[in-house]
Design an enzyme around this catalytic site. Sequence first.
Site, PDB file in Angstrom:
ATOM      1  N   ARG A 156       0.811  -1.205   0.000  1.00 14.63           N
ATOM      2  CA  ARG A 156       0.000   0.000   0.000  1.00 14.63           C
ATOM      3  C   ARG A 156       0.854   1.269   0.000  1.00 14.63           C
ATOM      4  O   ARG A 156       0.574   2.218  -0.735  1.00 14.63           O
ATOM      5  CB  ARG A 156      -0.925   0.010   1.221  1.00 14.63           C
ATOM      6  CG  ARG A 156      -1.947  -1.128   1.242  1.00 14.63           C
ATOM      7  CD  ARG A 156      -2.798  -1.059   2.492  1.00 14.63           C
ATOM      8  NE  ARG A 156      -1.992  -1.038   3.702  1.00 14.63           N
ATOM      9  CZ  ARG A 156      -1.552  -2.136   4.324  1.00 14.63           C
ATOM     10  NH1 ARG A 156      -1.828  -3.315   3.857  1.00 14.63           N
ATOM     11  NH2 ARG A 156      -0.830  -2.032   5.429  1.00 14.63           N
ATOM     12  N   ILE A 157       1.914   1.286   0.818  1.00 13.64           N
ATOM     13  CA  ILE A 157       2.768   2.473   0.883  1.00 13.64           C
ATOM     14  C   ILE A 157       3.561   2.613  -0.405  1.00 13.64           C
ATOM     15  O   ILE A 157       3.738   3.725  -0.920  1.00 13.64           O
ATOM     16  CB  ILE A 157       3.699   2.403   2.109  1.00 13.64           C
ATOM     17  CG1 ILE A 157       2.864   2.362   3.393  1.00 13.64           C
ATOM     18  CG2 ILE A 157       4.642   3.599   2.133  1.00 13.64           C
ATOM     19  CD1 ILE A 157       3.677   2.116   4.649  1.00 13.64           C
ATOM     20  N   SER A 237      11.684   1.054   5.608  1.00 13.51           N
ATOM     21  CA  SER A 237      10.971  -0.184   5.962  1.00 13.51           C
ATOM     22  C   SER A 237      11.335  -0.598   7.378  1.00 13.51           C
ATOM     23  O   SER A 237      10.728  -0.151   8.343  1.00 13.51           O
ATOM     24  CB  SER A 237      11.291  -1.283   4.947  1.00 13.51           C
ATOM     25  OG  SER A 237      12.689  -1.549   4.884  1.00 13.51           O
ATOM     26  N   ARG A 238      12.366  -1.409   7.514  1.00 13.52           N
ATOM     27  CA  ARG A 238      12.940  -1.781   8.805  1.00 13.52           C
ATOM     28  C   ARG A 238      14.456  -1.846   8.636  1.00 13.52           C
ATOM     29  O   ARG A 238      14.954  -2.239   7.575  1.00 13.52           O
ATOM     30  CB  ARG A 238      12.422  -3.142   9.285  1.00 13.52           C
ATOM     31  CG  ARG A 238      10.975  -3.133   9.775  1.00 13.52           C
ATOM     32  CD  ARG A 238      10.842  -2.364  11.080  1.00 13.52           C
ATOM     33  NE  ARG A 238       9.510  -2.465  11.657  1.00 13.52           N
ATOM     34  CZ  ARG A 238       8.520  -1.632  11.418  1.00 13.52           C
ATOM     35  NH1 ARG A 238       8.694  -0.630  10.564  1.00 13.52           N
ATOM     36  NH2 ARG A 238       7.337  -1.778  12.005  1.00 13.52           N
ATOM     37  N   ASP A 262      15.458   6.186   7.548  1.00 15.45           N
ATOM     38  CA  ASP A 262      14.576   6.427   8.687  1.00 15.45           C
ATOM     39  C   ASP A 262      14.625   5.278   9.682  1.00 15.45           C
ATOM     40  O   ASP A 262      14.027   5.363  10.753  1.00 15.45           O
ATOM     41  CB  ASP A 262      13.134   6.616   8.203  1.00 15.45           C
ATOM     42  CG  ASP A 262      12.188   7.085   9.299  1.00 15.45           C
ATOM     43  OD1 ASP A 262      12.607   7.944  10.100  1.00 15.45           O
ATOM     44  OD2 ASP A 262      11.043   6.592   9.359  1.00 15.45           O
ATOM     45  N   GLU A 267      17.984   0.516  17.134  1.00 15.25           N
ATOM     46  CA  GLU A 267      17.254   1.755  17.360  1.00 15.25           C
ATOM     47  C   GLU A 267      17.007   1.974  18.844  1.00 15.25           C
ATOM     48  O   GLU A 267      16.561   1.048  19.525  1.00 15.25           O
ATOM     49  CB  GLU A 267      15.920   1.732  16.604  1.00 15.25           C
ATOM     50  CG  GLU A 267      16.112   1.711  15.100  1.00 15.25           C
ATOM     51  CD  GLU A 267      14.811   1.809  14.314  1.00 15.25           C
ATOM     52  OE1 GLU A 267      13.733   1.937  14.946  1.00 15.25           O
ATOM     53  OE2 GLU A 267      14.855   1.767  13.078  1.00 15.25           O
ATOM     54  N   HIS A 286      13.394   7.373  12.871  1.00 11.36           N
ATOM     55  CA  HIS A 286      12.246   6.486  12.667  1.00 11.36           C
ATOM     56  C   HIS A 286      10.933   7.246  12.900  1.00 11.36           C
ATOM     57  O   HIS A 286      10.164   6.943  13.812  1.00 11.36           O
ATOM     58  CB  HIS A 286      12.327   5.261  13.570  1.00 11.36           C
ATOM     59  CG  HIS A 286      11.486   4.115  13.063  1.00 11.36           C
ATOM     60  ND1 HIS A 286      11.757   2.807  13.359  1.00 11.36           N
ATOM     61  CD2 HIS A 286      10.378   4.084  12.264  1.00 11.36           C
ATOM     62  CE1 HIS A 286      10.862   2.021  12.784  1.00 11.36           C
ATOM     63  NE2 HIS A 286      10.013   2.782  12.110  1.00 11.36           N
ATOM     64  N   ILE A 287      10.668   8.188  12.002  1.00  7.05           N
ATOM     65  CA  ILE A 287       9.493   9.053  12.156  1.00  7.05           C
ATOM     66  C   ILE A 287       8.495   8.862  11.020  1.00  7.05           C
ATOM     67  O   ILE A 287       7.693   9.756  10.721  1.00  7.05           O
ATOM     68  CB  ILE A 287       9.909  10.537  12.233  1.00  7.05           C
ATOM     69  CG1 ILE A 287      10.714  10.946  10.982  1.00  7.05           C
ATOM     70  CG2 ILE A 287      10.689  10.811  13.502  1.00  7.05           C
ATOM     71  CD1 ILE A 287      10.889  12.447  10.829  1.00  7.05           C
ATOM     72  N   GLY A 288       8.495   7.690  10.376  1.00  5.03           N
ATOM     73  CA  GLY A 288       7.658   7.473   9.206  1.00  5.03           C
ATOM     74  C   GLY A 288       6.220   7.917   9.352  1.00  5.03           C
ATOM     75  O   GLY A 288       5.672   8.591   8.486  1.00  5.03           O
ATOM     76  N   SER A 289       5.590   7.572  10.455  1.00  2.62           N
ATOM     77  CA  SER A 289       4.175   7.923  10.659  1.00  2.62           C
ATOM     78  C   SER A 289       4.006   9.028  11.691  1.00  2.62           C
ATOM     79  O   SER A 289       2.887   9.259  12.169  1.00  2.62           O
ATOM     80  CB  SER A 289       3.392   6.684  11.119  1.00  2.62           C
ATOM     81  OG  SER A 289       3.894   6.219  12.372  1.00  2.62           O
TER      82      SER A 289
END
Length: 321
Positions: A156-157, A237-238, A262, A267, A286-289
Amino acid sequence: MSQPIVFSDKPLSKEIQTYLANHVKLTMWEEAHKLKREQLFEKLQGVDGFMTSGELINEELLQKTHSLRAVSTISVGYDHFDLDAMRKHQIIGTHTPYVLDDTVADLVLSLMLATARRIPELDALTKSGCWKKGDSRQLFGVDVHHKKLGIIGMGRIGEKIAKRAKFGFDMDVSYFNRNRKEDVEQQLGLHYQELEVLLSESDFIVLMVPLTNETKQFIGAHEFTLMKPTSIFINASRGQTVDEEAMTEALLTGEILAAGLDVYEQEPIHPTNPLLNLKNVVTLPHIGSATSETRDAMAMLAAKNIVAALTGAGACYKVQN
């Protein structure tokens, strides 16, 4: 019948608390410091549902929480779920897809632009007072528009990223995915490529695969050697989907031009990680969302998921059957 008991390991907004109060009995961890593992085991005693943002759900936890019936993660990823252990203990797991797709796609485009145009590096230069006349060529970046973008992982992304790149920046977009998506190809004007071809031809490479046993260090030394020396690599992603040591070497030796990250193997990233000293790497925490609108929407969906899982009122986004 008494209401199910739900514990959240983080504070929730008043709106979400009000929603949950109509269906369950809610308790929350409201301290500033993170809940320790042993404290969590205590908090989950007698609890039916658990809302979390990434706590490891494994055999150890499930053996110590005999009443638990459902876990709702406030994230789209659920690599912190031991699905085998959850199936064994008949625990329902849910996640929050869809609501963060556009926000993460925005961030990926931001990383592409910031890396290509060297925004953080040149911002620091300007603020340091070291910008001088005659520096123009030394400040050059590379264009994003009309370049070739290769997306690895057309979920989806990935589709949202492709749409922005194709129609916003007139990019030539190809993709590699476990399953070909001909409907998306027709809708967005994309073309499918085998991985090695995509890696060797793309100017920008965006990695958007979920973390599974098959995708751990999916991009490693061999894959970086296939990329062009002018290519820019983006990972949102990760961190564990990339061999970080191989990526660092590729950046140092000029196998690739730059990277926008990201996510990381560890982490928060360790302060001595060599990636933090490279000017050709843009690093985000790690601020994707991480926008208030999206995080609130994710938390509300997680709340609705836990209610549905415990009471049967409505549908929930399960991660296992």
